[in-house]
Design a protein around this motif. Structure first.
Motif, PDB file in Angstrom:
ATOM      1  N   ASP A 192       0.842  -1.196   0.000  1.00 45.31           N
ATOM      2  CA  ASP A 192       0.000   0.000   0.000  1.00 45.31           C
ATOM      3  C   ASP A 192       0.876   1.245   0.000  1.00 45.31           C
ATOM      4  O   ASP A 192       1.874   1.329   0.720  1.00 45.31           O
ATOM      5  N   LYS A 193       0.495   2.200  -0.830  1.00 40.85           N
ATOM      6  CA  LYS A 193       1.243   3.453  -0.903  1.00 40.85           C
ATOM      7  C   LYS A 193       0.272   4.624  -0.901  1.00 40.85           C
ATOM      8  O   LYS A 193      -0.842   4.519  -1.384  1.00 40.85           O
ATOM      9  N   ILE A 194       0.712   5.728  -0.319  1.00 43.10           N
ATOM     10  CA  ILE A 194      -0.076   6.960  -0.310  1.00 43.10           C
ATOM     11  C   ILE A 194       0.587   7.957  -1.259  1.00 43.10           C
ATOM     12  O   ILE A 194       1.743   8.339  -1.051  1.00 43.10           O
ATOM     13  N   ASP A 195      -0.129   8.339  -2.308  1.00 44.47           N
ATOM     14  CA  ASP A 195       0.378   9.333  -3.252  1.00 44.47           C
ATOM     15  C   ASP A 195       0.015  10.715  -2.724  1.00 44.47           C
ATOM     16  O   ASP A 195      -1.132  11.154  -2.829  1.00 44.47           O
ATOM     17  N   THR A 196       0.984  11.396  -2.157  1.00 38.16           N
ATOM     18  CA  THR A 196       0.711  12.691  -1.509  1.00 38.16           C
ATOM     19  C   THR A 196       0.324  13.779  -2.499  1.00 38.16           C
ATOM     20  O   THR A 196      -0.314  14.765  -2.112  1.00 38.16           O
ATOM     21  N   GLU A 197       0.698  13.612  -3.745  1.00 33.68           N
ATOM     22  CA  GLU A 197       0.397  14.638  -4.740  1.00 33.68           C
ATOM     23  C   GLU A 197      -0.975  14.440  -5.375  1.00 33.68           C
ATOM     24  O   GLU A 197      -1.695  15.404  -5.646  1.00 33.68           O
ATOM     25  N   ASN A 198      -1.326  13.171  -5.616  1.00 36.79           N
ATOM     26  CA  ASN A 198      -2.532  12.881  -6.394  1.00 36.79           C
ATOM     27  C   ASN A 198      -3.659  12.243  -5.591  1.00 36.79           C
ATOM     28  O   ASN A 198      -4.622  11.747  -6.171  1.00 36.79           O
ATOM     29  N   LYS A 228      -5.634  33.314   4.611  1.00 34.00           N
ATOM     30  CA  LYS A 228      -5.681  32.118   5.441  1.00 34.00           C
ATOM     31  C   LYS A 228      -5.442  30.887   4.585  1.00 34.00           C
ATOM     32  O   LYS A 228      -6.064  30.712   3.526  1.00 34.00           O
ATOM     33  N   MET A 229      -4.548  30.019   5.054  1.00 33.82           N
ATOM     34  CA  MET A 229      -4.194  28.822   4.295  1.00 33.82           C
ATOM     35  C   MET A 229      -4.222  27.599   5.206  1.00 33.82           C
ATOM     36  O   MET A 229      -4.040  27.709   6.417  1.00 33.82           O
ATOM     37  N   ILE A 230      -4.472  26.435   4.610  1.00 29.19           N
ATOM     38  CA  ILE A 230      -4.405  25.193   5.374  1.00 29.19           C
ATOM     39  C   ILE A 230      -2.994  24.624   5.234  1.00 29.19           C
ATOM     40  O   ILE A 230      -2.340  24.802   4.204  1.00 29.19           O
ATOM     41  N   THR A 231      -2.537  23.947   6.267  1.00 25.32           N
ATOM     42  CA  THR A 231      -1.190  23.383   6.255  1.00 25.32           C
ATOM     43  C   THR A 231      -1.242  21.906   5.847  1.00 25.32           C
ATOM     44  O   THR A 231      -2.314  21.281   5.861  1.00 25.32           O
ATOM     45  N   PRO A 232      -0.094  21.323   5.526  1.00 19.19           N
ATOM     46  CA  PRO A 232      -0.060  19.889   5.222  1.00 19.19           C
ATOM     47  C   PRO A 232      -0.594  19.037   6.378  1.00 19.19           C
ATOM     48  O   PRO A 232      -1.127  17.951   6.152  1.00 19.19           O
ATOM     49  N   LEU A 233      -0.458  19.531   7.617  1.00 18.17           N
ATOM     50  CA  LEU A 233      -0.966  18.777   8.765  1.00 18.17           C
ATOM     51  C   LEU A 233      -2.485  18.674   8.713  1.00 18.17           C
ATOM     52  O   LEU A 233      -3.061  17.644   9.078  1.00 18.17           O
ATOM     53  N   PHE A 234      -3.145  19.721   8.242  1.00 17.73           N
ATOM     54  CA  PHE A 234      -4.600  19.688   8.097  1.00 17.73           C
ATOM     55  C   PHE A 234      -4.993  18.731   6.973  1.00 17.73           C
ATOM     56  O   PHE A 234      -6.014  18.042   7.062  1.00 17.73           O
TER      57      PHE A 234
END
Length: 348
Positions: A192-198, A228-234
């Motif tokens: 299993d892999k998580i594609d962080t971009e797509n 206001k922006m969301i972060t990668p943590l969100f």
């Protein structure tokens, strides 16, 4: 104010208090949760679930305000308990009902807790793929659990309403669980892999929100140039919520094979979810050692699905709730033991 309302309100207050205590233990500072802390809280949540089992065995009749044999008969029929009640022995019938309710709770709890382990596999992948600092895990998981409780509440009472209106939907649940179990077995060795971009959630969030390109400590939101922006943590939190939504599609039908009582379904789900965070920290570093657990969970889902499909024959062959609990525990023990006795070979 009915006893039913007091019971439910008391449970909700209890959950909020425990969440506050849990946050106090894990959230005093941004630092990784120790194995000692995780072990302690895991033991606490399992202990509380067992205490709640005892509580239901003694006062479970308060859930539906059962104060007469007629009321007991109605609850027995409406929630498909199929108990052989004795109209000449209300006290004995009431005790039988409470004991059965307690057994349904603990069986449902074991099923949900076991299935949540598969959720942990995915959470580990998500945190690793996004390179989240371990000291921020607890905050993401806390908010993830709050969202999970809300979603499960809606799913459970919607599912209960559908079952009450369309009993045949249980067969759909059963077929779906068998299919899920078979597919889990077939795909057990896939990486299993998580594609962080797509990833779908990332794309959707990026479409509607401005996304900050880097982590800002434990912040979910930042303001850059008055924007206001969301972060990668969100984004990680959103993906975990989405993942739990997918897992709920499996776990909610699974527990309806154990009990049709919406309160018992809700209680067992909440206890499993509340213990998920501490179990994550307990297993995060050793989860990959249980390589046969996927097979065990696949067999578990298939068994539960077949049990739902054969609902009309379950009583005839003597497959009681206690028998089901023993089979479920047996499947889990064998899969964990096999993982430890036959460790996965390291590819050189």
């Amino acid at each position: 104010m009915t006893n039913e309302f007091i019971f439910i309100a008391g449970f909700i207050v209890f959950i909020f208090i425990m969440m506050a205590l849990d946050l106090g233990l894990f959230g005093k500072a941004d630092k990784p949760v120790s194995l000692k802390q995780a072990s302690f809280m895991s033991a606490v949540w399992v202990g509380l679930a067992l205490l709640f089992y005892v509580l239901i065995c003694r006062y479970g009749h308060l859930l539906h305000h059962v104060e007469s044999f007629a009321a007991l008969q109605a609850v027995n029929a409406n929630n498909f308990h199929n108990l052989q009640l004795n109209p000449n022995d209300f006290a004995g019938s009431l005790n039988m009902y409470r004991q059965n309710l307690g057994l349904e709770f603990i069986t449902g709890y074991v099923v949900e807790y076991a299935l949540s382990v598969d959720n942990i596999f995915v959470m580990v992948l998500i945190f690793s793929a996004f390179a989240v600092n371990p000291k921020y895990y607890h905050k993401v998981l806390l908010w993830g659990i709050i969202g999970a409780i809300t979603m499960r509440f809606l799913f459970i009472f919607l599912g209960s309403a559908l079952i009450s209106e369309f009993h045949w939907i249980l067969y759909l649940f059963g077929a779906f669980l068998v299919y899920t179990g078979v597919m889990m077995f077939i795909n057990r060795n896939q990486d299993d892999k998580i594609d962080t971009e797509n990833h779908k959630v990332v794309k959707l969030a990026s479409k509607y929100f401005a996304v900050h390109p880097k982590f800002e400590g434990n912040k979910f939101f930042v303001k850059i140039d008055h924007k206001k922006m969301i972060t990668p943590l969100f984004l990680v939190l959103l993906i975990i919520e989405f993942t739990d939504l997918i897992f709920a599609v499996d776990s909610i039908p699974a527990i309806f094979s154990v009990t049709k009582d919406p309160y018992i379904v809700f209680f067992s789900n909440i206890f499993a979810i509340m213990g998920l965070r501490s179990m994550f920290f307990l297993l995060v570093n050793i989860i990959n050692k249980f390589h046969y657990l996927k097979i065990g969970l696949a067999v578990l889902l298939a068994f539960i699905g077949l049990k739902m499909l054969a609902a009309n024959y379950v009583d005839r062959i003597g497959l009681t709730t206690m028998n089901s609990l023993l089979i479920i525990l047996g499947i889990l023990v064998v899969s964990v033991a096999a993982s430890l006795v036959f460790p996965k070979r390291k590819i050189s």
